[in-house]
Design a protein around this motif. Structure first.
Motif, PDB file in Angstrom:
ATOM      1  N   HIS A  33      46.190 -25.209  68.036  1.00 19.76           N
ATOM      2  CA  HIS A  33      45.303 -24.576  67.055  1.00 19.76           C
ATOM      3  C   HIS A  33      45.319 -23.065  67.267  1.00 19.76           C
ATOM      4  O   HIS A  33      45.812 -22.575  68.275  1.00 19.76           O
ATOM      5  CB  HIS A  33      43.880 -25.127  67.171  1.00 19.76           C
ATOM      6  N   VAL A  34      44.757 -22.337  66.325  1.00 21.53           N
ATOM      7  CA  VAL A  34      44.764 -20.882  66.383  1.00 21.53           C
ATOM      8  C   VAL A  34      43.334 -20.367  66.492  1.00 21.53           C
ATOM      9  O   VAL A  34      42.486 -20.709  65.675  1.00 21.53           O
ATOM     10  CB  VAL A  34      45.397 -20.298  65.092  1.00 21.53           C
ATOM     11  N   THR A  35      43.056 -19.539  67.505  1.00 22.05           N
ATOM     12  CA  THR A  35      41.736 -18.924  67.618  1.00 22.05           C
ATOM     13  C   THR A  35      41.746 -17.654  66.769  1.00 22.05           C
ATOM     14  O   THR A  35      42.533 -16.749  67.040  1.00 22.05           O
ATOM     15  CB  THR A  35      41.416 -18.567  69.090  1.00 22.05           C
ATOM     16  N   VAL A  36      40.901 -17.618  65.742  1.00 16.07           N
ATOM     17  CA  VAL A  36      40.882 -16.434  64.869  1.00 16.07           C
ATOM     18  C   VAL A  36      39.950 -15.357  65.401  1.00 16.07           C
ATOM     19  O   VAL A  36      39.988 -14.224  64.957  1.00 16.07           O
ATOM     20  CB  VAL A  36      40.495 -16.771  63.405  1.00 16.07           C
ATOM     21  N   GLY A  37      39.105 -15.722  66.371  1.00 15.54           N
ATOM     22  CA  GLY A  37      38.205 -14.721  66.939  1.00 15.54           C
ATOM     23  C   GLY A  37      37.223 -15.359  67.894  1.00 15.54           C
ATOM     24  O   GLY A  37      37.048 -16.578  67.896  1.00 15.54           O
ATOM     25  N   VAL A  38      36.621 -14.507  68.715  1.00 12.93           N
ATOM     26  CA  VAL A  38      35.580 -14.953  69.648  1.00 12.93           C
ATOM     27  C   VAL A  38      34.389 -14.035  69.437  1.00 12.93           C
ATOM     28  O   VAL A  38      34.534 -12.814  69.421  1.00 12.93           O
ATOM     29  CB  VAL A  38      36.059 -14.860  71.115  1.00 12.93           C
ATOM     30  N   ALA A  39      33.213 -14.628  69.251  1.00 13.09           N
ATOM     31  CA  ALA A  39      32.000 -13.846  69.029  1.00 13.09           C
ATOM     32  C   ALA A  39      30.940 -14.273  70.032  1.00 13.09           C
ATOM     33  O   ALA A  39      30.798 -15.456  70.319  1.00 13.09           O
ATOM     34  CB  ALA A  39      31.493 -14.070  67.609  1.00 13.09           C
ATOM     35  N   GLY A  40      30.197 -13.303  70.539  1.00  5.73           N
ATOM     36  CA  GLY A  40      29.145 -13.610  71.502  1.00  5.73           C
ATOM     37  C   GLY A  40      27.749 -13.467  70.930  1.00  5.73           C
ATOM     38  O   GLY A  40      26.771 -13.853  71.560  1.00  5.73           O
ATOM     39  N   SER A  41      27.660 -12.874  69.733  1.00 10.43           N
ATOM     40  CA  SER A  41      26.344 -12.685  69.112  1.00 10.43           C
ATOM     41  C   SER A  41      26.395 -13.202  67.684  1.00 10.43           C
ATOM     42  O   SER A  41      27.468 -13.374  67.107  1.00 10.43           O
ATOM     43  CB  SER A  41      25.977 -11.195  69.088  1.00 10.43           C
ATOM     44  N   SER A  42      25.216 -13.422  67.109  1.00  8.91           N
ATOM     45  CA  SER A  42      25.160 -13.968  65.756  1.00  8.91           C
ATOM     46  C   SER A  42      25.761 -12.997  64.739  1.00  8.91           C
ATOM     47  O   SER A  42      26.519 -13.404  63.858  1.00  8.91           O
ATOM     48  CB  SER A  42      23.722 -14.311  65.384  1.00  8.91           C
ATOM     49  N   LYS A  43      25.455 -11.699  64.877  1.00  8.38           N
ATOM     50  CA  LYS A  43      25.974 -10.706  63.929  1.00  8.38           C
ATOM     51  C   LYS A  43      27.497 -10.714  63.933  1.00  8.38           C
ATOM     52  O   LYS A  43      28.148 -10.721  62.897  1.00  8.38           O
ATOM     53  CB  LYS A  43      25.479  -9.319  64.340  1.00  8.38           C
ATOM     54  N   GLU A  44      28.044 -10.692  65.149  1.00  9.39           N
ATOM     55  CA  GLU A  44      29.493 -10.666  65.329  1.00  9.39           C
ATOM     56  C   GLU A  44      30.121 -11.939  64.750  1.00  9.39           C
ATOM     57  O   GLU A  44      31.149 -11.888  64.070  1.00  9.39           O
ATOM     58  CB  GLU A  44      29.754 -10.583  66.835  1.00  9.39           C
ATOM     59  N   ALA A  45      29.493 -13.071  65.008  1.00 13.29           N
ATOM     60  CA  ALA A  45      30.023 -14.356  64.543  1.00 13.29           C
ATOM     61  C   ALA A  45      30.078 -14.403  63.023  1.00 13.29           C
ATOM     62  O   ALA A  45      31.081 -14.819  62.434  1.00 13.29           O
ATOM     63  CB  ALA A  45      29.155 -15.494  65.069  1.00 13.29           C
ATOM     64  N   ILE A  46      28.997 -13.964  62.380  1.00 17.79           N
ATOM     65  CA  ILE A  46      28.928 -14.023  60.913  1.00 17.79           C
ATOM     66  C   ILE A  46      29.931 -13.046  60.304  1.00 17.79           C
ATOM     67  O   ILE A  46      30.639 -13.375  59.355  1.00 17.79           O
ATOM     68  CB  ILE A  46      27.483 -13.785  60.437  1.00 17.79           C
ATOM     69  N   ALA A  47      30.054 -11.854  60.904  1.00 13.71           N
ATOM     70  CA  ALA A  47      31.017 -10.862  60.407  1.00 13.71           C
ATOM     71  C   ALA A  47      32.454 -11.378  60.569  1.00 13.71           C
ATOM     72  O   ALA A  47      33.276 -11.277  59.650  1.00 13.71           O
ATOM     73  CB  ALA A  47      30.846  -9.537  61.154  1.00 13.71           C
ATOM     74  N   LEU A  48      32.741 -11.958  61.726  1.00 13.47           N
ATOM     75  CA  LEU A  48      34.089 -12.493  61.979  1.00 13.47           C
ATOM     76  C   LEU A  48      34.408 -13.637  61.026  1.00 13.47           C
ATOM     77  O   LEU A  48      35.522 -13.733  60.518  1.00 13.47           O
ATOM     78  CB  LEU A  48      34.187 -12.993  63.417  1.00 13.47           C
ATOM     79  N   ALA A  49      33.430 -14.490  60.798  1.00 10.87           N
ATOM     80  CA  ALA A  49      33.657 -15.625  59.896  1.00 10.87           C
ATOM     81  C   ALA A  49      33.942 -15.129  58.483  1.00 10.87           C
ATOM     82  O   ALA A  49      34.808 -15.656  57.789  1.00 10.87           O
ATOM     83  CB  ALA A  49      32.457 -16.558  59.902  1.00 10.87           C
ATOM     84  N   ARG A  50      33.228 -14.077  58.080  1.00 17.72           N
ATOM     85  CA  ARG A  50      33.451 -13.527  56.732  1.00 17.72           C
ATOM     86  C   ARG A  50      34.858 -12.975  56.609  1.00 17.72           C
ATOM     87  O   ARG A  50      35.507 -13.139  55.589  1.00 17.72           O
ATOM     88  CB  ARG A  50      32.447 -12.405  56.442  1.00 17.72           C
ATOM     89  N   SER A  51      35.329 -12.304  57.663  1.00 21.15           N
ATOM     90  CA  SER A  51      36.645 -11.665  57.567  1.00 21.15           C
ATOM     91  C   SER A  51      37.796 -12.636  57.816  1.00 21.15           C
ATOM     92  O   SER A  51      38.907 -12.390  57.379  1.00 21.15           O
ATOM     93  CB  SER A  51      36.736 -10.472  58.526  1.00 21.15           C
ATOM     94  N   THR A  52      37.544 -13.753  58.498  1.00 21.35           N
ATOM     95  CA  THR A  52      38.654 -14.657  58.838  1.00 21.35           C
ATOM     96  C   THR A  52      38.603 -16.006  58.126  1.00 21.35           C
ATOM     97  O   THR A  52      39.595 -16.720  58.116  1.00 21.35           O
ATOM     98  CB  THR A  52      38.692 -14.942  60.352  1.00 21.35           C
ATOM     99  N   ALA A  53      37.457 -16.374  57.543  1.00 19.48           N
ATOM    100  CA  ALA A  53      37.278 -17.688  56.900  1.00 19.48           C
ATOM    101  C   ALA A  53      37.917 -18.807  57.724  1.00 19.48           C
ATOM    102  O   ALA A  53      38.871 -19.444  57.296  1.00 19.48           O
ATOM    103  CB  ALA A  53      37.842 -17.680  55.478  1.00 19.48           C
ATOM    104  N   PRO A  54      37.373 -19.055  58.930  1.00 20.86           N
ATOM    105  CA  PRO A  54      37.987 -20.079  59.786  1.00 20.86           C
ATOM    106  C   PRO A  54      37.819 -21.484  59.216  1.00 20.86           C
ATOM    107  O   PRO A  54      36.927 -21.724  58.414  1.00 20.86           O
ATOM    108  CB  PRO A  54      37.198 -19.943  61.100  1.00 20.86           C
ATOM    109  N   ASP A  55      38.713 -22.389  59.648  1.00 24.28           N
ATOM    110  CA  ASP A  55      38.589 -23.799  59.254  1.00 24.28           C
ATOM    111  C   ASP A  55      37.433 -24.429  60.014  1.00 24.28           C
ATOM    112  O   ASP A  55      36.691 -25.242  59.491  1.00 24.28           O
ATOM    113  CB  ASP A  55      39.866 -24.578  59.607  1.00 24.28           C
ATOM    114  N   VAL A  56      37.328 -24.053  61.286  1.00 22.60           N
ATOM    115  CA  VAL A  56      36.324 -24.639  62.168  1.00 22.60           C
ATOM    116  C   VAL A  56      35.660 -23.537  62.977  1.00 22.60           C
ATOM    117  O   VAL A  56      36.323 -22.601  63.417  1.00 22.60           O
ATOM    118  CB  VAL A  56      36.970 -25.656  63.153  1.00 22.60           C
TER     119      VAL A  56
END
Length: 142
Positions: A33-56
């Protein structure tokens, strides 16, 4: 290659403990599988998800900014492209509706549970009948 995991999933790791996040990244890589990003805080997680649209998104309940994983799950599962799975030792903190997540992997988890859970999620996402839930993974109530 030991087993054919099917299509590689693009995974966002939401985990504030660097060592666990790193271990997960290595495991995901081993599983194909491919890790699209790692986030340690909620802000970072939501921003990363918006920019990468992960499957999971594998989301810990407790992050740097407190027990904000539930908010992260709600925000991420609002996007139909992303399937959220909690990974936590504090399953009691997860609300009854699971904040849109498909289930929870109990910590400490084994590599096998993560691998089988991702297979389960991949099946669900492709519209196939998923295999039985792996031990160590509790599905959200329907």
């Amino acid at each position: 290659m030991m087993h054919d995991p099917g299509p590689a999933l693009r995974v966002l790791v939401v985990e504030d403990e660097a060592l666990i996040a790193l271990e997960l990244e290595c495991l995901l890589d081993d599983l194909g599988h491919v890790t699209v990003g790692v986030a340690g805080s909620s802000k970072e997680a939501i921003a990363l998800a918006r920019s990468t649209a992960p499957d999971v998104a594998l989301v810990d309940v407790h992050l740097i900014d407190g027990p904000t994983g539930v908010e992260v799950a709600r925000a991420l599962s609002a996007d139909p492209r992303t399937t959220v799975v909690f990974m936590t030792a504090n399953a009691k903190r997860i609300p009854d509706d699971f904040a849109g997540a498909v289930g929870v992997i109990a910590k400490p988890y084994s590599e096998r549970v993560v691998a089988r859970t991702l297979d389960y999620v991949a099946c669900r996402r492709s519209g196939n009948v998923p295999p039985p839930c792996p031990d160590g993974f509790s599905p959200a109530p329907r």
